[in-house]
Design a protein around this motif. Sequence first.
Motif, PDB file in Angstrom:
ATOM      1  N   GLY A 154       0.828  -1.192   0.055  1.00 59.96           N
ATOM      2  CA  GLY A 154       0.102  -0.092   0.054  1.00 59.96           C
ATOM      3  C   GLY A 154       0.964   1.592  -0.055  1.00 59.96           C
ATOM      4  O   GLY A 154       0.504   2.352  -0.484  1.00 59.96           O
ATOM      5  N   THR A 170      -8.276  -1.275  -4.915  1.00 55.64           N
ATOM      6  CA  THR A 170      -8.088  -2.024  -3.520  1.00 55.64           C
ATOM      7  C   THR A 170      -8.014  -3.637  -3.693  1.00 55.64           C
ATOM      8  O   THR A 170      -7.105  -4.306  -3.053  1.00 55.64           O
ATOM      9  CB  THR A 170      -9.009  -1.580  -2.675  1.00 55.64           C
ATOM     10  N   LYS A 173      -4.713  -4.497  -4.940  1.00 45.28           N
ATOM     11  CA  LYS A 173      -3.645  -4.576  -4.049  1.00 45.28           C
ATOM     12  C   LYS A 173      -3.787  -5.648  -3.073  1.00 45.28           C
ATOM     13  O   LYS A 173      -2.665  -6.512  -2.609  1.00 45.28           O
ATOM     14  CB  LYS A 173      -3.861  -3.162  -3.241  1.00 45.28           C
ATOM     15  N   VAL A 246      -6.665  -6.240   5.156  1.00 47.19           N
ATOM     16  CA  VAL A 246      -7.096  -5.171   4.163  1.00 47.19           C
ATOM     17  C   VAL A 246      -7.344  -3.572   4.559  1.00 47.19           C
ATOM     18  O   VAL A 246      -7.333  -2.781   3.918  1.00 47.19           O
ATOM     19  CB  VAL A 246      -8.366  -5.580   3.223  1.00 47.19           C
ATOM     20  N   LEU A 249      -5.069  -0.878   4.055  1.00 45.82           N
ATOM     21  CA  LEU A 249      -4.810  -0.315   2.855  1.00 45.82           C
ATOM     22  C   LEU A 249      -5.780   0.898   2.664  1.00 45.82           C
ATOM     23  O   LEU A 249      -5.475   1.286   1.711  1.00 45.82           O
ATOM     24  CB  LEU A 249      -5.160  -1.350   1.590  1.00 45.82           C
ATOM     25  N   VAL A 251     -10.072   1.405   2.674  1.00 47.04           N
ATOM     26  CA  VAL A 251     -10.942   0.861   1.838  1.00 47.04           C
ATOM     27  C   VAL A 251     -12.455   1.607   1.940  1.00 47.04           C
ATOM     28  O   VAL A 251     -12.524   2.320   2.787  1.00 47.04           O
ATOM     29  CB  VAL A 251     -11.648  -0.667   2.140  1.00 47.04           C
ATOM     30  N   GLU A 255     -16.304  -1.727  -0.176  1.00 45.04           N
ATOM     31  CA  GLU A 255     -14.899  -2.479  -0.317  1.00 45.04           C
ATOM     32  C   GLU A 255     -14.834  -3.162   0.993  1.00 45.04           C
ATOM     33  O   GLU A 255     -13.679  -3.992   1.042  1.00 45.04           O
ATOM     34  CB  GLU A 255     -13.662  -1.867  -0.689  1.00 45.04           C
TER      35      GLU A 255
END
Length: 305
Positions: A154, A170, A173, A246, A249, A251, A255
């Motif tokens: 990220g 996303t 990634k 996640v 990162l 979202v 997401e």
Amino acid sequence: MDRPVHPVRRLAVRLMSDTTGTADTTGTAGTAGAEVRPRRRRLTRSRRRTLSRGVQYAVFVAAVIAFAAAADWGRLQNQFAQADIARRMFPDVITLALKNTVLFTLTGFVVGLVLGMVIALMRLSSVGPYRWVAGVYIEIFRGLPALLIFIFVGVAVPLAFPGTEIIGGTYGKVALALGLVSAAYMAETIRAGIQAVPKGQMEAARSLGFSPARAMISIIVPQAFRIILPPLTNELVLLFKDSSLVLFLGVTLEERELSKFGRDLASQTANSTPILVAGLCYLLVTIPLGFVVRRMEAKAQGAVK
């Protein structure tokens, strides 16, 4: 006329009579002692095993009862079992959060499987640099926590390659981060599976005119995947849980996966019921997968026998 008895014979007769009398006396005393002190019977092995198992069960039941008596069930119900809050999570917890979690997991698994296959073949290559690069990759990515890999993807990748954009945003990634992590483990699993295939399979394929690459792809790899299918399914379960990273990162609302979804609702409602529901959704997938793994392992062991 009586014959005289030889002195030696007379002495032998006397010794025999003394020995017989002593034996009778000892036997009588031993019998009397046996009647006074009966011999103790020792427990058999099966009896001792049954007694030990009974003690363990009793300790376990006592521990469960003590835990149940010490817990504050009213507060637990108020904090984790609010039915109205749980109802508010549906159907989004399934159609959005669980769907994203499954999508993240599958894409990461596919990337990891493809990359792991390449690294495993490099690890088995006769070319030295290939083996060294594969070995360094496996050691690095098996030794680093998955969280650091997510942060690397990220943050470090955009800094290292300015202006580049990972395909899929996303989702891309997450697939890359999970794939990098899982590829190191899958590579070793695939390598072990390939080495478990008898060498005669490759020799037979070569004798039929197959090239080494074609024999590996057509003959060796399919047999190796039959061997490594259970550990690969275990890796899928691990990726399903690691997809919760996640959130590092960043979202959007659309997401969010299960952990992020449950955490956000828990903050909004000041209640932990969404966390419990999210955990149950994880179990909804991991428990059937675990059952499938056990069945495959049992089937593989039966085939070996």
